[in-house]
Write a protein that holds these residues in place. Structure first.
Motif, short mmCIF file in Angstrom:
data_model
loop_
_atom_site.label_atom_id
_atom_site.label_comp_id
_atom_site.label_asym_id
_atom_site.label_seq_id
_atom_site.Cartn_x
_atom_site.Cartn_y
_atom_site.Cartn_z
N UNK A 119 0.83 -1.21 0.00
CA UNK A 119 0.00 0.00 0.00
C UNK A 119 0.86 1.26 0.00
N UNK A 120 0.26 2.36 -0.35
CA UNK A 120 0.90 3.68 -0.27
C UNK A 120 0.18 4.47 0.81
N UNK A 159 4.46 1.34 7.29
CA UNK A 159 5.36 0.70 8.25
C UNK A 159 5.79 -0.65 7.70
N UNK A 160 7.10 -0.88 7.67
CA UNK A 160 7.61 -2.22 7.36
C UNK A 160 7.51 -3.01 8.66
N UNK A 161 6.61 -3.95 8.69
CA UNK A 161 6.31 -4.69 9.91
C UNK A 161 7.41 -5.71 10.16
N UNK A 214 9.34 -0.26 11.32
CA UNK A 214 9.87 1.08 11.07
C UNK A 214 9.11 1.76 9.94
N UNK A 215 9.00 3.07 10.07
CA UNK A 215 8.34 3.88 9.05
C UNK A 215 9.23 3.89 7.81
N UNK A 216 8.65 3.54 6.65
CA UNK A 216 9.40 3.55 5.40
C UNK A 216 8.91 4.61 4.42
N UNK A 217 7.73 5.19 4.71
CA UNK A 217 7.21 6.26 3.86
C UNK A 217 6.17 7.03 4.66
N UNK A 218 6.11 8.34 4.45
CA UNK A 218 5.11 9.17 5.14
C UNK A 218 4.20 9.81 4.10
N UNK A 219 2.93 9.94 4.47
CA UNK A 219 1.96 10.59 3.61
C UNK A 219 1.96 12.09 3.81
N UNK A 220 1.22 12.77 2.97
CA UNK A 220 1.11 14.23 3.03
C UNK A 220 0.61 14.67 4.40
#
Length: 109
Positions: free
Chosen positions: A21-22, A30-32, A66-72
């Motif tokens: 997902x994005x 999050x990479x679980x 860990x967080x691998x991408x953040x949304x707007x």
């Protein structure tokens, strides 16, 4: 990404490759690394509680990673942060604790 999927009511869980997902606005991806699997996952599999209305139904809703991408609009987290989520998603909004504005998991910000 790989995920443990409940293919259908009374089905045997399967390890599947599913689309990654994005994150949308206000969300993080999050990479679980680990996840709790609780009795609600089993109850959903058995059809004892409503089966998830989304496809695929993925088990485990108490992840740590860990967080691998953040949304707007996300400002409180950044890529590389270690995070975890509880199964609690919302409170009543009326009790003394909820009115304090603290996280529903009971831990200070």
């Amino acid at each position: 990404m790989k995920a443990a999927v409940i293919p259908e009511v009374n089905g045997v869980w399967e390890l599947r490759e599913v689309p990654t997902p994005r994150p949308g606005p206000g969300e993080v991806l999050v990479r679980v690394r680990a996840s709790g699997v609780c009795y609600n996952d089993i109850l959903a599999t058995m059809g004892a509680i409503p089966f998830p209305a989304f496809e695929p139904a993925i088990t485990g809703h108490e992840p740590v990673g860990e967080v691998v991408e953040v949304g707007a609009g996300v400002t409180a987290r950044q890529v590389g942060d270690l995070v975890g989520a509880t199964w609690v998603r919302a409170g009543c909004g009326r009790c003394d604790y909820c009115r304090l504005g603290l996280p529903v998991g009971g831990r200070p910000r």
